[in-house]
Design a protein around this motif. Structure first.
Motif, short mmCIF file in Angstrom:
data_model
loop_
_atom_site.label_atom_id
_atom_site.label_comp_id
_atom_site.label_asym_id
_atom_site.label_seq_id
_atom_site.Cartn_x
_atom_site.Cartn_y
_atom_site.Cartn_z
N GLU A 113 0.82 -1.21 0.00
CA GLU A 113 0.00 0.00 0.00
C GLU A 113 0.85 1.26 0.00
O GLU A 113 1.83 1.37 0.75
N GLY A 114 0.48 2.20 -0.88
CA GLY A 114 1.10 3.52 -0.90
C GLY A 114 2.54 3.56 -1.39
O GLY A 114 3.23 4.55 -1.17
N LYS A 115 3.00 2.54 -2.07
CA LYS A 115 4.39 2.50 -2.53
C LYS A 115 4.50 3.10 -3.92
O LYS A 115 3.61 2.98 -4.75
N ALA A 116 5.62 3.77 -4.20
CA ALA A 116 5.90 4.34 -5.52
C ALA A 116 6.89 3.44 -6.25
O ALA A 116 7.94 3.09 -5.71
N PHE A 117 6.53 3.06 -7.46
CA PHE A 117 7.40 2.24 -8.30
C PHE A 117 7.82 3.07 -9.50
O PHE A 117 7.01 3.75 -10.11
N GLY A 118 9.10 3.00 -9.83
CA GLY A 118 9.62 3.74 -10.97
C GLY A 118 9.78 2.84 -12.17
O GLY A 118 9.01 1.90 -12.37
N VAL A 119 10.82 3.10 -12.96
CA VAL A 119 11.11 2.29 -14.14
C VAL A 119 11.77 1.01 -13.65
O VAL A 119 12.97 0.95 -13.43
N GLU A 120 10.92 0.02 -13.42
CA GLU A 120 11.36 -1.26 -12.89
C GLU A 120 10.31 -2.32 -13.17
O GLU A 120 9.17 -2.00 -13.51
N GLN A 121 10.70 -3.58 -13.03
CA GLN A 121 9.75 -4.67 -13.16
C GLN A 121 9.05 -4.88 -11.82
O GLN A 121 9.70 -4.90 -10.77
N VAL A 122 7.73 -5.02 -11.88
CA VAL A 122 6.94 -5.27 -10.67
C VAL A 122 6.17 -6.58 -10.91
O VAL A 122 5.33 -6.65 -11.80
N ILE A 123 6.50 -7.59 -10.13
CA ILE A 123 5.82 -8.89 -10.24
C ILE A 123 4.47 -8.79 -9.55
O ILE A 123 4.40 -8.42 -8.37
N LEU A 124 3.41 -9.10 -10.26
CA LEU A 124 2.05 -8.96 -9.74
C LEU A 124 1.58 -10.17 -8.94
O LEU A 124 0.80 -10.02 -7.99
N ASP A 125 2.01 -11.36 -9.29
CA ASP A 125 1.51 -12.59 -8.70
C ASP A 125 1.49 -12.57 -7.17
O ASP A 125 2.50 -12.25 -6.53
N GLY A 126 0.33 -12.89 -6.60
CA GLY A 126 0.20 -13.03 -5.16
C GLY A 126 0.17 -11.73 -4.38
O GLY A 126 0.25 -11.73 -3.16
N LYS A 127 0.02 -10.60 -5.09
CA LYS A 127 0.08 -9.31 -4.40
C LYS A 127 -1.19 -8.49 -4.65
O LYS A 127 -1.83 -8.60 -5.67
N ARG A 128 -1.48 -7.64 -3.68
CA ARG A 128 -2.60 -6.70 -3.76
C ARG A 128 -1.99 -5.31 -3.64
O ARG A 128 -1.47 -4.93 -2.59
N PHE A 129 -2.05 -4.53 -4.72
CA PHE A 129 -1.49 -3.19 -4.76
C PHE A 129 -2.61 -2.18 -4.52
O PHE A 129 -3.60 -2.16 -5.26
N VAL A 130 -2.46 -1.34 -3.48
CA VAL A 130 -3.49 -0.37 -3.12
C VAL A 130 -2.85 1.01 -3.02
O VAL A 130 -1.84 1.19 -2.33
N ASN A 131 -3.42 2.00 -3.72
CA ASN A 131 -2.93 3.38 -3.68
C ASN A 131 -1.44 3.50 -3.98
O ASN A 131 -0.73 4.29 -3.37
N CYS A 132 -0.98 2.72 -4.93
CA CYS A 132 0.43 2.77 -5.34
C CYS A 132 0.56 3.62 -6.60
O CYS A 132 -0.42 3.87 -7.31
N THR A 133 1.77 4.09 -6.85
CA THR A 133 2.06 4.85 -8.07
C THR A 133 3.03 4.04 -8.91
O THR A 133 4.05 3.56 -8.41
N PHE A 134 2.69 3.87 -10.18
CA PHE A 134 3.54 3.16 -11.12
C PHE A 134 3.92 4.14 -12.22
O PHE A 134 3.10 4.56 -13.01
N ASP A 135 5.19 4.57 -12.22
CA ASP A 135 5.67 5.57 -13.18
C ASP A 135 6.66 4.91 -14.13
O ASP A 135 7.85 4.78 -13.81
N GLY A 136 6.17 4.48 -15.28
CA GLY A 136 7.03 3.81 -16.26
C GLY A 136 7.37 2.39 -15.90
O GLY A 136 8.32 1.81 -16.43
#
Length: 115
Positions: free
Chosen positions: A35-58
């Motif tokens: 929750e609430g994490k900012a991700f930049g230009v990187e790979q984000v593995i989705l499996d098994g995760k619940r992303f809430v109020n996160c920012t994905f920039d590139g």
């Protein structure tokens, strides 16, 4: 052609129905909440995760098909990419091959995307 459709159609329908029953009967494990994490230009593995109020920039969102995931109230900016790997990539390849094989498969493939 009609004989072929009448023999393969029920088999695929049966497979779809059994798959739905198995999915419903599976014990779902709890997703890891991020929750609430900012991700930049990187790979984000989705499996098994619940992303809430996160920012994905590139970011490159990668789904491997090992487990379900959830995206809730997130912000997507920049050049967003989605990649399917492992089981998910194989499944999409099979669906694409069947879809391209002929009109008799197109309706059957469409059924897999109906809720």
């Amino acid at each position: 052609m009609n004989e072929y459709q009448s023999s393969i159609g029920p088999l695929i329908d049966k497979s779809i129905n059994e798959s739905s029953i198995q999915s419903t009967n599976k014990t779902t494990k709890e997703l890891e909440t991020i929750e609430g994490k900012a991700f930049g230009v990187e790979q984000v593995i989705l499996d098994g995760k619940r992303f809430v109020n996160c920012t994905f920039d590139g970011s490159e969102l990668v789904y491997k098909g090992h487990d379900v995931f959830s995206l809730e109230k997130n912000d997507f900016t920049g050049h967003l990419r989605v990649r399917f790997a492992d089981y998910a990539e194989t499944t999409l390849g099979v669906l694409n091959a069947l879809h391209s094989a002929g009109p008799e498969f197109k309706e059957l493939i469409s059924k897999t995307f109906v809720d």
